[in-house]
Design a protein around this motif. Structure first.
Motif, PDB file in Angstrom:
ATOM      1  N   ARG A  42       0.837  -1.198   0.000  1.00 61.06           N
ATOM      2  CA  ARG A  42       0.000   0.000   0.000  1.00 61.06           C
ATOM      3  C   ARG A  42       0.874   1.251   0.000  1.00 61.06           C
ATOM      4  NH1 ARG A  42      -3.821   1.390   3.841  1.00 61.06           N
ATOM      5  NH2 ARG A  42      -2.328   0.792   5.417  1.00 61.06           N
ATOM      6  N   ALA A  43       1.947   1.231   0.778  1.00 63.32           N
ATOM      7  CA  ALA A  43       2.863   2.376   0.809  1.00 63.32           C
ATOM      8  C   ALA A  43       3.505   2.582  -0.560  1.00 63.32           C
ATOM      9  CB  ALA A  43       3.936   2.165   1.877  1.00 63.32           C
ATOM     10  N   ALA A  47       3.267   5.855  -2.749  1.00 58.06           N
ATOM     11  CA  ALA A  47       4.528   6.527  -3.063  1.00 58.06           C
ATOM     12  C   ALA A  47       4.714   6.682  -4.569  1.00 58.06           C
ATOM     13  CB  ALA A  47       5.700   5.752  -2.462  1.00 58.06           C
ATOM     14  N   LEU A  48       4.371   5.635  -5.329  1.00 61.51           N
ATOM     15  CA  LEU A  48       4.480   5.736  -6.784  1.00 61.51           C
ATOM     16  C   LEU A  48       3.625   6.872  -7.312  1.00 61.51           C
ATOM     17  CD1 LEU A  48       4.409   1.996  -7.891  1.00 61.51           C
ATOM     18  CD2 LEU A  48       6.256   3.622  -8.272  1.00 61.51           C
ATOM     19  N   ARG A  49       2.391   6.906  -6.866  1.00 60.96           N
ATOM     20  CA  ARG A  49       1.466   7.946  -7.343  1.00 60.96           C
ATOM     21  C   ARG A  49       1.951   9.337  -6.936  1.00 60.96           C
ATOM     22  NH1 ARG A  49      -1.749   9.308 -11.307  1.00 60.96           N
ATOM     23  NH2 ARG A  49      -3.385  10.677 -10.618  1.00 60.96           N
ATOM     24  N   ALA A  79      13.220   8.050  -0.561  1.00 63.37           N
ATOM     25  CA  ALA A  79      12.898   8.804   0.655  1.00 63.37           C
ATOM     26  C   ALA A  79      11.761   8.136   1.418  1.00 63.37           C
ATOM     27  CB  ALA A  79      12.527  10.242   0.302  1.00 63.37           C
ATOM     28  N   CYS A  80      10.758   7.640   0.700  1.00 62.43           N
ATOM     29  CA  CYS A  80       9.647   6.923   1.351  1.00 62.43           C
ATOM     30  C   CYS A  80      10.131   5.644   2.003  1.00 62.43           C
ATOM     31  CB  CYS A  80       8.547   6.614   0.343  1.00 62.43           C
ATOM     32  SG  CYS A  80       7.608   8.055  -0.131  1.00 62.43           S
ATOM     33  N   TRP A  81      10.969   4.906   1.304  1.00 61.16           N
ATOM     34  CA  TRP A  81      11.502   3.654   1.831  1.00 61.16           C
ATOM     35  C   TRP A  81      12.249   3.898   3.142  1.00 61.16           C
ATOM     36  CZ3 TRP A  81      10.862  -1.345   0.913  1.00 61.16           C
ATOM     37  CH2 TRP A  81      11.791  -2.226   1.408  1.00 61.16           C
ATOM     38  N   ARG A  82      13.063   4.943   3.166  1.00 60.14           N
ATOM     39  CA  ARG A  82      13.839   5.253   4.372  1.00 60.14           C
ATOM     40  C   ARG A  82      12.970   5.774   5.507  1.00 60.14           C
ATOM     41  NH1 ARG A  82      19.009   8.025   1.405  1.00 60.14           N
ATOM     42  NH2 ARG A  82      19.994   6.064   0.800  1.00 60.14           N
ATOM     43  N   ALA A  83      11.892   6.467   5.181  1.00 62.40           N
ATOM     44  CA  ALA A  83      11.035   7.052   6.209  1.00 62.40           C
ATOM     45  C   ALA A  83       9.993   6.086   6.742  1.00 62.40           C
ATOM     46  CB  ALA A  83      10.333   8.285   5.643  1.00 62.40           C
ATOM     47  N   LEU A  84       9.729   5.009   6.048  1.00 62.61           N
ATOM     48  CA  LEU A  84       8.660   4.086   6.432  1.00 62.61           C
ATOM     49  C   LEU A  84       8.785   3.530   7.851  1.00 62.61           C
ATOM     50  CD1 LEU A  84       6.093   3.248   5.093  1.00 62.61           C
ATOM     51  CD2 LEU A  84       7.248   1.240   4.188  1.00 62.61           C
ATOM     52  N   PRO A  85       9.983   3.230   8.364  1.00 65.92           N
ATOM     53  CA  PRO A  85      10.064   2.758   9.746  1.00 65.92           C
ATOM     54  C   PRO A  85       9.585   3.790  10.778  1.00 65.92           C
ATOM     55  CG  PRO A  85      12.086   2.219   8.586  1.00 65.92           C
ATOM     56  CD  PRO A  85      11.273   3.107   7.680  1.00 65.92           C
ATOM     57  N   HIS A  86       9.519   5.046  10.399  1.00 64.37           N
ATOM     58  CA  HIS A  86       9.080   6.102  11.313  1.00 64.37           C
ATOM     59  C   HIS A  86       7.573   6.347  11.250  1.00 64.37           C
ATOM     60  CE1 HIS A  86      13.276   6.986  12.019  1.00 64.37           C
ATOM     61  NE2 HIS A  86      13.452   7.028  10.701  1.00 64.37           N
ATOM     62  N   GLU A  99       2.659  10.950   1.304  1.00 60.02           N
ATOM     63  CA  GLU A  99       2.585  12.188   0.533  1.00 60.02           C
ATOM     64  C   GLU A  99       3.395  13.308   1.195  1.00 60.02           C
ATOM     65  OE1 GLU A  99      -1.530  13.023  -0.230  1.00 60.02           O
ATOM     66  OE2 GLU A  99      -1.681  11.385  -1.680  1.00 60.02           O
ATOM     67  N   HIS A 100       3.403  13.346   2.523  1.00 60.93           N
ATOM     68  CA  HIS A 100       4.197  14.357   3.227  1.00 60.93           C
ATOM     69  C   HIS A 100       5.692  14.111   3.008  1.00 60.93           C
ATOM     70  CE1 HIS A 100       5.414  17.216   6.271  1.00 60.93           C
ATOM     71  NE2 HIS A 100       6.178  16.277   6.808  1.00 60.93           N
ATOM     72  N   VAL A 101       6.115  12.861   3.081  1.00 59.82           N
ATOM     73  CA  VAL A 101       7.536  12.530   2.867  1.00 59.82           C
ATOM     74  C   VAL A 101       7.966  12.937   1.452  1.00 59.82           C
ATOM     75  CG1 VAL A 101       9.171  10.619   2.605  1.00 59.82           C
ATOM     76  CG2 VAL A 101       7.625  10.686   4.562  1.00 59.82           C
ATOM     77  N   VAL A 102       7.146  12.600   0.472  1.00 51.33           N
ATOM     78  CA  VAL A 102       7.476  12.926  -0.925  1.00 51.33           C
ATOM     79  C   VAL A 102       7.503  14.444  -1.121  1.00 51.33           C
ATOM     80  CG1 VAL A 102       6.672  12.776  -3.317  1.00 51.33           C
ATOM     81  CG2 VAL A 102       6.665  10.748  -1.862  1.00 51.33           C
TER      82      VAL A 102
END
Length: 107
Positions: A42-43, A47-49, A79-86, A99-102
């Motif tokens: 789902r992430a 993230a792709l979109r 950036a999404c991949w790295r932020a996902l644990p948070h 969307e905020h991370v991107v």
């Protein structure tokens, strides 16, 4: 259609192609692992979109050249991949978080 610009349908088709590998997820064993993988899928979809829309907007505004568009998309996905644990579901939905991370990374 101008060179370098894609319609929403073309972006959606590209997103579907990127998600086609999810059929391999059926080989996973535990429910917890499958649930985590579902969240990851789902992430990835969000993230792709988000990266495709932000990169297309940057190209349309002239801030980024057409040849750099895929690089911008990859940077947003990383950036999404790295932020996902948070990610904290108590603070925001997964879509809002991604969307905020991107937006923060590509600003």
């Amino acid at each position: 259609m101008k060179r370098g610009f894609q319609t929403a349908a073309a972006i959606n088709d590209r997103s579907r192609e990127c998600l086609s590998w999810k059929c391999f997820s059926s080989t996973m064993g535990s429910d917890a692992h499958s649930s985590a993988e579902g969240d990851l899928l789902r992430a990835l979809q969000f993230a792709l979109r988000a990266t495709q829309v932000r990169a297309a907007a940057a190209v349309a505004s002239g801030a980024v050249s057409t040849s750099d568009r895929e690089d911008i998309e990859q940077e947003g996905l990383i950036a999404c991949w790295r932020a996902l644990p948070h990610f904290d579901p108590d603070r925001a939905s997964l879509r809002t978080f991604v969307e905020h991370v991107v937006a923060s990374h590509l600003a």
